[in-house]
Design an enzyme around this catalytic site. Structure first.
Site, PDB file in Angstrom:
ATOM      1  N   TYR A   1      -6.794  74.140 -73.866  1.00  0.00           N
ATOM      2  CA  TYR A   1      -8.080  74.749 -74.229  1.00  0.00           C
ATOM      3  C   TYR A   1      -8.427  75.878 -73.269  1.00  0.00           C
ATOM      4  CZ  TYR A   1      -9.309  70.803 -77.305  1.00  0.00           C
ATOM      5  OH  TYR A   1      -9.352  69.880 -78.306  1.00  0.00           O
TER       6      TYR A   1
ATOM      7  N   LYS B   1     -20.176  46.339 -56.426  1.00  0.00           N
ATOM      8  CA  LYS B   1     -21.018  46.962 -57.455  1.00  0.00           C
ATOM      9  C   LYS B   1     -20.161  47.827 -58.385  1.00  0.00           C
ATOM     10  CE  LYS B   1     -22.110  50.637 -54.136  1.00  0.00           C
ATOM     11  NZ  LYS B   1     -23.044  51.005 -53.059  1.00  0.00           N
TER      12      LYS B   1
HETATM   13  C1  LIG Z   1     -22.438  51.043 -51.840  1.00  0.00           C
HETATM   14  C2  LIG Z   1     -23.061  50.512 -50.609  1.00  0.00           C
HETATM   15  C3  LIG Z   1     -22.267  49.981 -49.577  1.00  0.00           C
HETATM   16  C4  LIG Z   1     -20.762  50.111 -49.563  1.00  0.00           C
HETATM   17  O1  LIG Z   1     -20.447  51.459 -49.225  1.00  0.00           O
HETATM   18  P1  LIG Z   1     -18.965  51.983 -49.072  1.00  0.00           P
HETATM   19  O2  LIG Z   1     -19.136  53.355 -48.545  1.00  0.00           O
HETATM   20  O3  LIG Z   1     -18.370  51.949 -50.434  1.00  0.00           O
HETATM   21  O4  LIG Z   1     -18.255  51.071 -48.137  1.00  0.00           O
HETATM   22  C5  LIG Z   1     -22.910  49.364 -48.522  1.00  0.00           C
HETATM   23  N1  LIG Z   1     -24.265  49.292 -48.470  1.00  0.00           N
HETATM   24  C6  LIG Z   1     -25.051  49.831 -49.425  1.00  0.00           C
HETATM   25  C7  LIG Z   1     -26.526  49.743 -49.285  1.00  0.00           C
HETATM   26  C8  LIG Z   1     -24.477  50.459 -50.526  1.00  0.00           C
HETATM   27  O5  LIG Z   1     -25.272  51.023 -51.454  1.00  0.00           O
END
Ligand SMILES: *Cc1c(COP(=O)(O)O)cnc(C)c1O
Length: 383
Positions: A268, A50
């Site tokens: 800044y 994702k």
């Molecule tokens: C993002 C996600 C994962 C992967 O999690 P990581 O901690 O990056 O390994 C697995 N399952 C679900 C439902 C997620 O939202």
């Protein structure tokens, strides 16, 4: 994307123009997936890609993992699912954020599987699948304690009793809230609850573990694990040595080197001042490139570290949108020169280290990686 002579894929500006060079080691992604798959076996190992593959590029990452034998991918959005479908035509692709109203036909069209997160979503999907004779199946998310997405255990139990429900499911899943802290009591509670719920669905495979969950022992593994962040080199076992290979390397270009007198401030807000005569390297990367503003250095708090010619050089002053400054007083003058490069992420400074300098997690560092870098994808060796 251009194919270079060294078996690399390159995008973005040519090297002499680049303010930063981001190198993604696809061989390390594949090695990390294999290491997690070995650890989780005989459970299947999926890959979560994702948010554009945690900022590393969903398409190249998916292609490399599919070539290495990964068959199951998870994304958050339908549109991300279409990209993964294109990169891996044979793969099973699950969309985690569920079934938005009216989107069932789009799932069927691209042969994607929704992760159904409520009874309403289940009813919508059931109506569509029966109405269109669609045999593509779905996953069911059950909430075991995170209180984010998923049916309550009670709703899941009642659904499990409905005739034909299990036949429409290819997966029953839940998600850990505290997997990176093995001592947290919620882990055992979630594992126990998930064990019971999964049993109600007979032979439908179950999945609970994310990256850190894979390290919580055999009760977390079930039939499939879903690592994301560890594939990209983050440590799934905080407080212990990182078992993953580093994936992301970032170099920033020095635009100029200047000297500031003792007592002068930098940047800044004048939040950092020189305690000695200081040589500064001004680097062509800033928060617009994902080096979060919180990683700056003030008189009260040390900033993120960079490496120049083998020397650690801290960020000093606030990070600007397109620039940051490093104290390079102790670095080799030949290395710290206009046109040269500093290392902001490498084998020694990992995504977890940069994250901790910015008071955040590797997840946020990875998904913030900038879009104007020259990107170099090191191809995975043929398997
Ligand atoms: C993002 C996600 C994962 C992967 O999690 P990581 O901690 O990056 O390994 C697995 N399952 C679900 C439902 C997620 O939202």
């Amino acid at each position: 994307m251009v194919h270079s002579a060294q078996g690399e894929f390159v995008s973005g500006p040519p090297e002499i123009e680049a303010g930063g060079i981001l190198t993604i080691d696809l061989g390390a992604v594949v090695a990390n997936w294999r290491a997690l798959a070995r650890r989780a076996g005989p459970a299947q190992c999926a890959a979560v890609v994702k948010a554009d593959g945690y900022g590393c590029g969903a398409m190249p990452v998916t292609r490399a993992l599919a070539a290495a034998g990964c068959r199951i991918f998870f994304v958050a959005h339908l549109q991300e699912g279409r990209a993964v479908r294109q990169a891996a035509p044979e793969a099973i692709v699950y969309v985690l954020n569920g079934l938005a109203p009216g989107t069932a036909p789009a799932y069927a069209e691209s042969n994607l599987r929704p992760v159904l997160c409520s009874l309403e979503e289940w009813r919508d999907w059931e109506a569509f699948a029966r109405g269109h004779d669609w045999s593509g199946r779905a996953a069911l998310q059950v909430d075991t304690g995170m209180n984010r997405l998923g049916l309550t255990p009670k709703q899941a139990a009642s659904l499990a009793g409905e005739k034909g429900a299990a036949d429409m499911l290819a997966l029953v899943m839940s998600h850990f809230a505290c997997a990176e802290d093995p001592s947290h009591p919620l882990n055992a509670r979630q594992m126990g609850l998930f064990q019971d719920i999964r049993a109600l669905f007979g032979t439908v495979p179950g999945s609970l573990a994310n990256s850190s969950g894979i390290f919580l022992g055999p009760d977390a593994l079930h039939d499939m694990v879903r690592p994301g962040v560890a594939l990209f080199g983050a440590n799934p076992t905080p407080g212990h040595p990182n078992p993953m290979r580093s994936v992301v390397h970032l170099q920033g270009r020095i635009i100029q080197v200047r000297t500031v007198a003792t007592g002068e401030s930098v940047g800044y807000g004048a939040t950092w001042s020189a305690k000695r005569e200081t040589r500064l390297a001004v680097v062509s990367i800033g928060y617009a490139d994902g080096i979060l503003r919180a990683a700056g250095g003030t008189d009260l708090r040390t900033g993120a570290d960079a490496m120049i010619g083998g020397k650690v050089c801290p960020v000093v002053g606030r990070i600007s949108m397109d620039l940051l400054a490093l104290d390079v007083t102790d670095a080799d003058t030949a290395a710290a020169q206009r046109g040269g490069f500093v290392h902001l992420l490498d084998d020694n400074i990992g995504v977890d280290e940069l994250a901790s300098a910015a008071n955040t997690l590797a997840y946020e560092i990875l998904t913030s990686l900038g879009r104007r870098y020259r990107r170099v994808y090191r191809a995975a060796p043929a398997s």
